[in-house]
Design a protein around this motif. Structure first.
Motif, PDB file in Angstrom:
ATOM      1  N   SER A   1     -44.576  75.736 -32.336  1.00  0.00           N
ATOM      2  CA  SER A   1     -45.545  75.856 -33.403  1.00  0.00           C
ATOM      3  C   SER A   1     -46.689  75.295 -33.336  1.00  0.00           C
ATOM      4  O   SER A   1     -47.824  76.430 -33.828  1.00  0.00           O
ATOM      5  N   ALA A   2     -46.812  74.126 -33.070  1.00  0.00           N
ATOM      6  CA  ALA A   2     -48.412  73.544 -32.800  1.00  0.00           C
ATOM      7  C   ALA A   2     -49.243  74.471 -31.846  1.00  0.00           C
ATOM      8  O   ALA A   2     -50.465  74.665 -32.171  1.00  0.00           O
ATOM      9  N   CYS A   3     -48.372  74.691 -30.637  1.00  0.00           N
ATOM     10  CA  CYS A   3     -49.393  75.487 -29.699  1.00  0.00           C
ATOM     11  C   CYS A   3     -49.870  77.183 -30.177  1.00  0.00           C
ATOM     12  O   CYS A   3     -50.850  77.328 -29.995  1.00  0.00           O
ATOM     13  N   LEU A   4     -48.686  77.511 -31.036  1.00  0.00           N
ATOM     14  CA  LEU A   4     -49.028  78.912 -31.371  1.00  0.00           C
ATOM     15  C   LEU A   4     -50.023  79.058 -32.658  1.00  0.00           C
ATOM     16  O   LEU A   4     -50.734  79.989 -32.776  1.00  0.00           O
TER      17      LEU A   4
ATOM     18  N   HIS B   1     -47.181  73.689 -18.316  1.00  0.00           N
ATOM     19  CA  HIS B   1     -46.699  72.122 -17.931  1.00  0.00           C
ATOM     20  C   HIS B   1     -45.596  71.832 -18.470  1.00  0.00           C
ATOM     21  O   HIS B   1     -44.399  71.303 -17.888  1.00  0.00           O
ATOM     22  N   THR B   2     -45.575  71.620 -20.013  1.00  0.00           N
ATOM     23  CA  THR B   2     -44.342  71.021 -20.629  1.00  0.00           C
ATOM     24  C   THR B   2     -43.176  71.753 -20.346  1.00  0.00           C
ATOM     25  O   THR B   2     -42.085  71.249 -20.071  1.00  0.00           O
ATOM     26  N   ARG B   3     -43.263  73.205 -20.353  1.00  0.00           N
ATOM     27  CA  ARG B   3     -42.052  73.961 -20.042  1.00  0.00           C
ATOM     28  C   ARG B   3     -41.504  73.669 -18.655  1.00  0.00           C
ATOM     29  O   ARG B   3     -40.361  73.508 -18.351  1.00  0.00           O
ATOM     30  N   ASP B   4     -42.646  73.464 -17.574  1.00  0.00           N
ATOM     31  CA  ASP B   4     -42.119  73.526 -16.293  1.00  0.00           C
ATOM     32  C   ASP B   4     -41.466  72.068 -15.953  1.00  0.00           C
ATOM     33  O   ASP B   4     -40.488  71.812 -15.278  1.00  0.00           O
TER      34      ASP B   4
ATOM     35  N   ALA C   1     -39.156  70.286 -29.544  1.00  0.00           N
ATOM     36  CA  ALA C   1     -39.479  71.567 -28.873  1.00  0.00           C
ATOM     37  C   ALA C   1     -39.991  72.534 -29.712  1.00  0.00           C
ATOM     38  O   ALA C   1     -40.935  73.214 -29.344  1.00  0.00           O
ATOM     39  N   LYS C   2     -39.381  72.544 -31.043  1.00  0.00           N
ATOM     40  CA  LYS C   2     -39.553  73.779 -31.873  1.00  0.00           C
ATOM     41  C   LYS C   2     -41.240  73.284 -32.663  1.00  0.00           C
ATOM     42  O   LYS C   2     -41.851  74.079 -32.829  1.00  0.00           O
TER      43      LYS C   2
ATOM     44  N   GLU D   1     -44.079  83.870 -24.636  1.00  0.00           N
ATOM     45  CA  GLU D   1     -43.056  83.859 -23.746  1.00  0.00           C
ATOM     46  C   GLU D   1     -42.824  82.353 -23.033  1.00  0.00           C
ATOM     47  O   GLU D   1     -41.675  82.037 -22.986  1.00  0.00           O
ATOM     48  N   ILE D   2     -43.914  81.743 -22.655  1.00  0.00           N
ATOM     49  CA  ILE D   2     -43.762  80.502 -22.330  1.00  0.00           C
ATOM     50  C   ILE D   2     -43.042  79.705 -23.253  1.00  0.00           C
ATOM     51  O   ILE D   2     -41.867  78.902 -22.979  1.00  0.00           O
ATOM     52  N   LEU D   3     -43.347  79.761 -24.589  1.00  0.00           N
ATOM     53  CA  LEU D   3     -42.919  78.781 -25.565  1.00  0.00           C
ATOM     54  C   LEU D   3     -41.431  79.029 -26.016  1.00  0.00           C
ATOM     55  O   LEU D   3     -40.557  78.239 -26.036  1.00  0.00           O
ATOM     56  N   ASP D   4     -41.489  80.566 -26.070  1.00  0.00           N
ATOM     57  CA  ASP D   4     -39.916  80.852 -26.586  1.00  0.00           C
ATOM     58  C   ASP D   4     -38.985  80.252 -25.297  1.00  0.00           C
ATOM     59  O   ASP D   4     -37.723  79.842 -25.675  1.00  0.00           O
ATOM     60  N   GLY D   5     -39.266  80.553 -23.969  1.00  0.00           N
ATOM     61  CA  GLY D   5     -38.412  80.231 -22.960  1.00  0.00           C
ATOM     62  C   GLY D   5     -38.284  78.820 -22.874  1.00  0.00           C
ATOM     63  O   GLY D   5     -36.865  78.386 -22.647  1.00  0.00           O
TER      64      GLY D   5
END
Length: 155
Positions: A24-27, A49-52, A19-20, A94-98
């Motif tokens: 990182s990859a997205c950011l 999508h991945t978060r949801d 998940a981390k 925010e998406i990724l941190d959540g």
């Protein structure tokens, strides 16, 4: 039994680390709104999508399987959900941190369970019986890894 418990500990640790790594990859992507491939989603959409799917499918199924006797789950179309609920205005950070916080919260729950809880079963309305808590955690990890690979290929 010792090996199985070690595997489950490693599974939870891997769930957090992937998940981390996904965050990182997205950011690290220069422009998260550029499609990853012609006609496909962009990194921002993949992150949402991945978060949801973690929150509404695999994480939820793992939690309910741990808490309830043989819960039944309905089919979930993650792609359709994303098409209907996606907002480009939502902050990628925010998406990724959540998302990472939600995965870490699930890990706390999983680590607190007695070993026998990992064998608790659930049912899927379309796929049948016999889905253990461990199965849902493995599927969650695999789903995140799949999208991590997609994002990494775009870098």
């Amino acid at each position: 039994m010792k090996e199985l418990n070690e595997y489950r500990t490693q599974l939870v640790n891997k769930l957090i680390s992937v998940a981390k790594d996904f965050r990182s990859a997205c950011l690290a992507v220069k422009d998260p709104y550029v499609p990853l491939e012609a006609g496909s989603w962009n990194v921002h959409q993949v992150a949402a999508h991945t978060r949801d799917v973690h929150q509404l499918v695999y994480g939820l199924r793992a939690q309910r399987t741990a808490q309830e006797d043989n819960p039944e789950f309905q089919n979930f179309d993650g792609d359709a959900y994303t098409r209907e609920h996606y907002s480009a205005d939502e902050s990628l950070q925010e998406i990724l941190d959540g998302f990472v916080q939600n995965v870490e919260a699930l890990a706390v729950t999983l680590r607190a369970l007695p070993p026998e809880s990992w064998s608790r079963v659930s049912r899927h309305a379309k796929l049948g019986n016999g889905f253990t808590l461990q199965t849902w955690v493995e599927r969650d990890r695999a789903h995140i890894e799949e999208h991590l690979e997609t994002v990494q290929k775009a870098q």
